[in-house]
Write a protein that holds these residues in place. Sequence first.
Motif, PDB file in Angstrom:
ATOM      1  N   GLY A  98      13.825  16.764   3.173  1.00 48.25           N
ATOM      2  CA  GLY A  98      12.531  16.492   3.087  1.00 48.25           C
ATOM      3  C   GLY A  98      11.952  16.065   4.513  1.00 48.25           C
ATOM      4  O   GLY A  98      12.592  16.010   5.631  1.00 48.25           O
TER       5      GLY A  98
ATOM      6  N   VAL B 253       0.243  16.397  -0.270  1.00 46.22           N
ATOM      7  CA  VAL B 253      -0.492  16.843   0.809  1.00 46.22           C
ATOM      8  C   VAL B 253      -1.906  16.240   0.853  1.00 46.22           C
ATOM      9  O   VAL B 253      -2.756  16.372   0.005  1.00 46.22           O
ATOM     10  CB  VAL B 253      -0.593  18.386   0.991  1.00 46.22           C
ATOM     11  CG1 VAL B 253      -1.406  19.060   2.292  1.00 46.22           C
ATOM     12  CG2 VAL B 253       0.932  19.220   0.845  1.00 46.22           C
TER      13      VAL B 253
ATOM     14  N   THR C 120       1.449  14.458   5.054  1.00 47.73           N
ATOM     15  CA  THR C 120       2.238  15.380   4.318  1.00 47.73           C
ATOM     16  C   THR C 120       3.551  14.874   4.043  1.00 47.73           C
ATOM     17  O   THR C 120       4.352  14.149   4.893  1.00 47.73           O
ATOM     18  CB  THR C 120       2.574  16.581   5.177  1.00 47.73           C
ATOM     19  OG1 THR C 120       1.255  17.340   5.464  1.00 47.73           O
ATOM     20  CG2 THR C 120       3.348  17.780   4.285  1.00 47.73           C
TER      21      THR C 120
ATOM     22  N   LEU D  83      10.951  18.264  -7.166  1.00 46.91           N
ATOM     23  CA  LEU D  83      10.348  18.386  -6.222  1.00 46.91           C
ATOM     24  C   LEU D  83       9.237  17.195  -6.045  1.00 46.91           C
ATOM     25  O   LEU D  83       8.447  16.803  -6.807  1.00 46.91           O
ATOM     26  CB  LEU D  83       9.467  19.622  -6.186  1.00 46.91           C
ATOM     27  CG  LEU D  83       8.251  20.079  -5.285  1.00 46.91           C
ATOM     28  CD1 LEU D  83       8.878  20.224  -3.860  1.00 46.91           C
ATOM     29  CD2 LEU D  83       7.366  21.152  -5.753  1.00 46.91           C
ATOM     30  N   TYR D  84       9.282  16.683  -4.715  1.00 48.95           N
ATOM     31  CA  TYR D  84       8.152  15.585  -4.434  1.00 48.95           C
ATOM     32  C   TYR D  84       7.171  16.268  -3.395  1.00 48.95           C
ATOM     33  O   TYR D  84       7.809  16.571  -2.352  1.00 48.95           O
ATOM     34  CB  TYR D  84       8.801  14.189  -3.660  1.00 48.95           C
ATOM     35  CG  TYR D  84       7.979  13.312  -3.549  1.00 48.95           C
ATOM     36  CD1 TYR D  84       8.276  12.092  -4.188  1.00 48.95           C
ATOM     37  CD2 TYR D  84       7.149  13.393  -2.381  1.00 48.95           C
ATOM     38  CE1 TYR D  84       7.371  10.992  -4.026  1.00 48.95           C
ATOM     39  CE2 TYR D  84       6.477  12.334  -2.010  1.00 48.95           C
ATOM     40  CZ  TYR D  84       6.471  10.946  -2.891  1.00 48.95           C
ATOM     41  OH  TYR D  84       5.758   9.863  -2.383  1.00 48.95           O
ATOM     42  N   LEU D  85       5.928  16.298  -3.728  1.00 51.55           N
ATOM     43  CA  LEU D  85       4.981  16.759  -2.867  1.00 51.55           C
ATOM     44  C   LEU D  85       3.635  16.098  -2.618  1.00 51.55           C
ATOM     45  O   LEU D  85       3.270  15.576  -3.660  1.00 51.55           O
ATOM     46  CB  LEU D  85       4.694  18.647  -3.301  1.00 51.55           C
ATOM     47  CG  LEU D  85       3.481  19.114  -2.560  1.00 51.55           C
ATOM     48  CD1 LEU D  85       3.853  19.336  -1.082  1.00 51.55           C
ATOM     49  CD2 LEU D  85       3.184  20.389  -3.459  1.00 51.55           C
TER      50      LEU D  85
ATOM     51  N   LEU E  25       7.014  16.251   1.889  1.00 54.63           N
ATOM     52  CA  LEU E  25       7.612  17.061   0.870  1.00 54.63           C
ATOM     53  C   LEU E  25       9.338  16.637   0.902  1.00 54.63           C
ATOM     54  O   LEU E  25       9.940  16.660   1.796  1.00 54.63           O
ATOM     55  CB  LEU E  25       7.669  18.474   1.604  1.00 54.63           C
ATOM     56  CG  LEU E  25       8.422  19.516   0.915  1.00 54.63           C
ATOM     57  CD1 LEU E  25       8.020  19.791  -0.586  1.00 54.63           C
ATOM     58  CD2 LEU E  25       8.362  21.059   2.032  1.00 54.63           C
TER      59      LEU E  25
END
Length: 419
Positions: A238, A281, A253, A277-279, A255
């Motif tokens: 990440g 933005v 950001t 998934l870690y997201l 990720l």
Amino acid sequence: MKRTLCAAALSLMAAAAFSFEFEKPFFSGTTGFLTTIGNDREAEKFDPKAHAESYFAGQFDFSGKLFLRGEFYTLSDSVFEEQMDDHNAIFRVEELSATYKTTSSSASHYLTLFKGNYEPFGSDLFLQRQFGIAKISSNLTESYHGIEGTSIHPIYSLGASYTAHIEGDNAFAISFYKNKANQGPEKNNSAVNFDLRYAGIFEYLTVDTLAGFSFPVESKDEGSDDLISIKEIQMHAGINALFGRKKSLMLYTQLGIDKIILKKCETSDNSFNMKDLYLLVEPRLPVSDFYFNPSIFNFPAQTARDMIYLRTLLASHPLAENILGCNFNLVNENLYVGSTKITAGIHATVAMTDINNSELKDEPVETIKSAKKAFILTPHANMEVFGGVVTASFSLDTSEFNETPRNAFTASVGFKTSF
């Protein structure tokens, strides 16, 4: 491994204490307390219930060479209950660690033995300890679950770490630790992990990156030739980064991808899942005295449960594996009442839960349409008083307001301070 690390930790602390000849250490700490009030969702009528959590973290600094740290977290869902059964709160040791620091001509070196949630990736903790920077994390992920807040790759483990802070603002770290296996059918077994980490501060970039491998293992009977077997090989990676500078256009950001299976066992599920998934933005746009911070996100439920502004959504959807959505935050950081500084703003969040992750890849449009959707408005404010910061917020879930109005409102008040 556990006995070996504990013995090594005791030896390190004993040797350090002897070398410093019991010099009086410098103590510092931080603490926080948050109370959330909302309707009891199991009640058939309006029945407000208070939920509280608190943490305390302290550090003993022996001449800048040895650092002993401890952090403790409590959680209670029955603050005002007249009758208590066996307990009314959950207590957890978040971190116990011993760090020994040495210096050379071009670098500082840190050797740490730890138990618990030590400098989790995605929080600001590693950056702050190495570079002394101000907070860069998003207000959307605000948390009272300890000083580390929320993280991309949360762990609770026993291990060792070596960090080198070289000339300039660069830091490299290597960690070995043992914890529960990540997800999937091996979740009841242990896993051995190896992580590489780099963080740096540049003129227009603050960055923290990590790549690691996880080896879920299975203990066998004593009569077996191999007492331990590796079930599979997983990878996690990440980035946590802020581009730009304060008072100008910035881009934040985060990720993180978990459970990338490099070598799978017979029971492994190699399909991609949004819960891994870690997201986040988040552009940060300065507009006069305001910042407008629109964002898109996908948070695994494990991390979203620690977020003040999203946890109420999981309370109404307890089986959700992840939260997918977008958020719009308008905030003013320069309000004053007399000499008291106030930060105030509002979150408008569109989120989806109960997503069928197994069908998302094949039928994304239909899967999104069938997911549970919510629109949440959350005014929030911070005020600097009594040497700390008071946090207050009020949340309105419009989807609950249409279906069950008594569950639509939640209010939170918290306080954080350092000493």
